[in-house]
Design an enzyme around this catalytic site. Structure first.
Site, PDB file in Angstrom:
ATOM      1  N   ASP A   1     -11.384  48.999   1.626  1.00  0.00           N
ATOM      2  CA  ASP A   1     -12.428  49.846   1.058  1.00  0.00           C
ATOM      3  C   ASP A   1     -13.388  49.021   0.225  1.00  0.00           C
ATOM      4  OD1 ASP A   1     -12.226  52.568  -1.428  1.00  0.00           O
ATOM      5  OD2 ASP A   1     -13.862  51.885  -0.140  1.00  0.00           O
TER       6      ASP A   1
ATOM      7  N   ASP B   1     -13.452  59.623  -3.509  1.00  0.00           N
ATOM      8  CA  ASP B   1     -13.348  58.627  -4.579  1.00  0.00           C
ATOM      9  C   ASP B   1     -13.334  59.339  -5.916  1.00  0.00           C
ATOM     10  OD1 ASP B   1     -15.475  56.668  -2.582  1.00  0.00           O
ATOM     11  OD2 ASP B   1     -13.393  56.181  -3.072  1.00  0.00           O
TER      12      ASP B   1
HETATM   13  C1  DX5 Z   1     -15.742  52.118  -4.650  1.00  0.00           C
HETATM   14  C2  DX5 Z   1     -15.176  53.131  -3.712  1.00  0.00           C
HETATM   15  C3  DX5 Z   1     -15.599  52.929  -2.281  1.00  0.00           C
HETATM   16  C4  DX5 Z   1     -17.078  52.908  -2.063  1.00  0.00           C
HETATM   17  C5  DX5 Z   1     -17.365  52.434  -0.667  1.00  0.00           C
HETATM   18  O1  DX5 Z   1     -15.038  52.151  -5.826  1.00  0.00           O
HETATM   19  O2  DX5 Z   1     -13.769  53.127  -3.784  1.00  0.00           O
HETATM   20  O3  DX5 Z   1     -15.019  53.920  -1.466  1.00  0.00           O
HETATM   21  O4  DX5 Z   1     -17.589  54.162  -2.254  1.00  0.00           O
HETATM   22  O5  DX5 Z   1     -18.736  52.372  -0.493  1.00  0.00           O
HETATM   23  P1  DX5 Z   1     -19.410  51.214   0.363  1.00  0.00           P
HETATM   24  O6  DX5 Z   1     -18.842  51.344   1.758  1.00  0.00           O
HETATM   25  O7  DX5 Z   1     -20.849  51.534   0.277  1.00  0.00           O
HETATM   26  O8  DX5 Z   1     -19.038  49.913  -0.271  1.00  0.00           O
END
Ligand code: DX5
Length: 229
Positions: free
Chosen positions: A179, A41
């Site tokens: 995501d 990310d």
């Molecule tokens: C948020 C990111 C995601 C996030 C996912 O902007 O793009 O990838 O890290 O984390 P969880 O699965 O905890 O929502």
């Protein structure tokens, strides 16, 4: 290219919850847990109110796993650093439709760097925003949270958009990725709507049974729910 079999369910961990002081070990642990690729990310403090991984950090982790890397570029100038992320070992770069004026040109640039391109949609952005760039991408990412942080609540209201994107790419080999808030409790909804690549952060790292148990539970639940012809 036409698809001849069902899309494969893939688990792509978000590295945000990992221990940044031990990124190499964390890479090896994610591979040993059965993950299919790693999603980085990348946040610039502008497109989203958070700052994360520069290309040098990703390059440092590259030799610790053979899993493919994709960079989810939550930045206002993806074209500026695209080459650096490819050099760092990312074989796919995902560009947000909302981040650039010239989306078609930016995706073509990613391809010209020898990587594959993906396009991402924030929750408020309609699926039609990417209908004219599908020939340039091998993945469409439907955000199921507003980007910027891990650990947020899953937006079930995105499931109809996932289904619309799945219809838009039907017959092609383009993957549909989701995501944000993906967990054993929420994955059946997006898989039933047609998502086949599942990005998960907190649900993997906080699973009581550990990473491998989390990966296999997510995969089994999604395979069960994914629509069959
Ligand atoms: C948020 C990111 C995601 C996030 C996912 O902007 O793009 O990838 O890290 O984390 P969880 O699965 O905890 O929502």
């Amino acid at each position: 290219m036409a698809r001849t079999s069902l899309p494969r369910i893939e688990i792509a961990p978000s590295v945000l919850p990992a221990d940044f002081a031990r990124l190499g070990d964390e890479m090896a642990a994610l591979e040993a847990a059965g993950c299919d690729r790693i999603q980085w990310d990348v946040m610039d403090g502008q497109f989203v109110p958070n700052i994360t991984f520069g290309p040098d950090v990703i390059a440092a982790a590259r030799s610790h796993t053979s899993l493919p890397f994709e960079a989810h570029l939550m930045t206002l100038t993806p074209e500026v650093l695209a080459g650096r992320y490819v050099e760092a070992g990312c074989s796919r770069l995902i560009v947000h439709a909302e981040s650039v004026t010239h989306l078609h040109g930016t995706l073509a640039l990613v391809q010209s760097l020898g990587a594959t391109a993906g396009v991402a949609l924030n929750p408020a952005t309609p699926a039609l925003a990417v209908s004219h760039v599908l020939d340039l991408v091998d993945l469409v990412l439907v955000m199921t949270v507003n980007p910027g942080f891990g650990g947020q609540d899953y937006l079930a209201a995105m499931e109809p958009k996932v289904a619309e994107v799945r219809r838009m790419v039907s017959g092609t080999t383009i993957d549909v990725e989701v995501d944000g808030g993906i967990s054993p409790a929420t994955v059946a909804g997006v898989a039933a709507a047609g998502a086949n690549i599942l990005v998960a952060g907190s649900a993997l790292y906080r699973h009581p049974g550990g990473l491998a148990a989390a990966v296999s539970e997510l995969r089994a639940t999604a395979e069960e729910a994914f629509p069959r012809p």
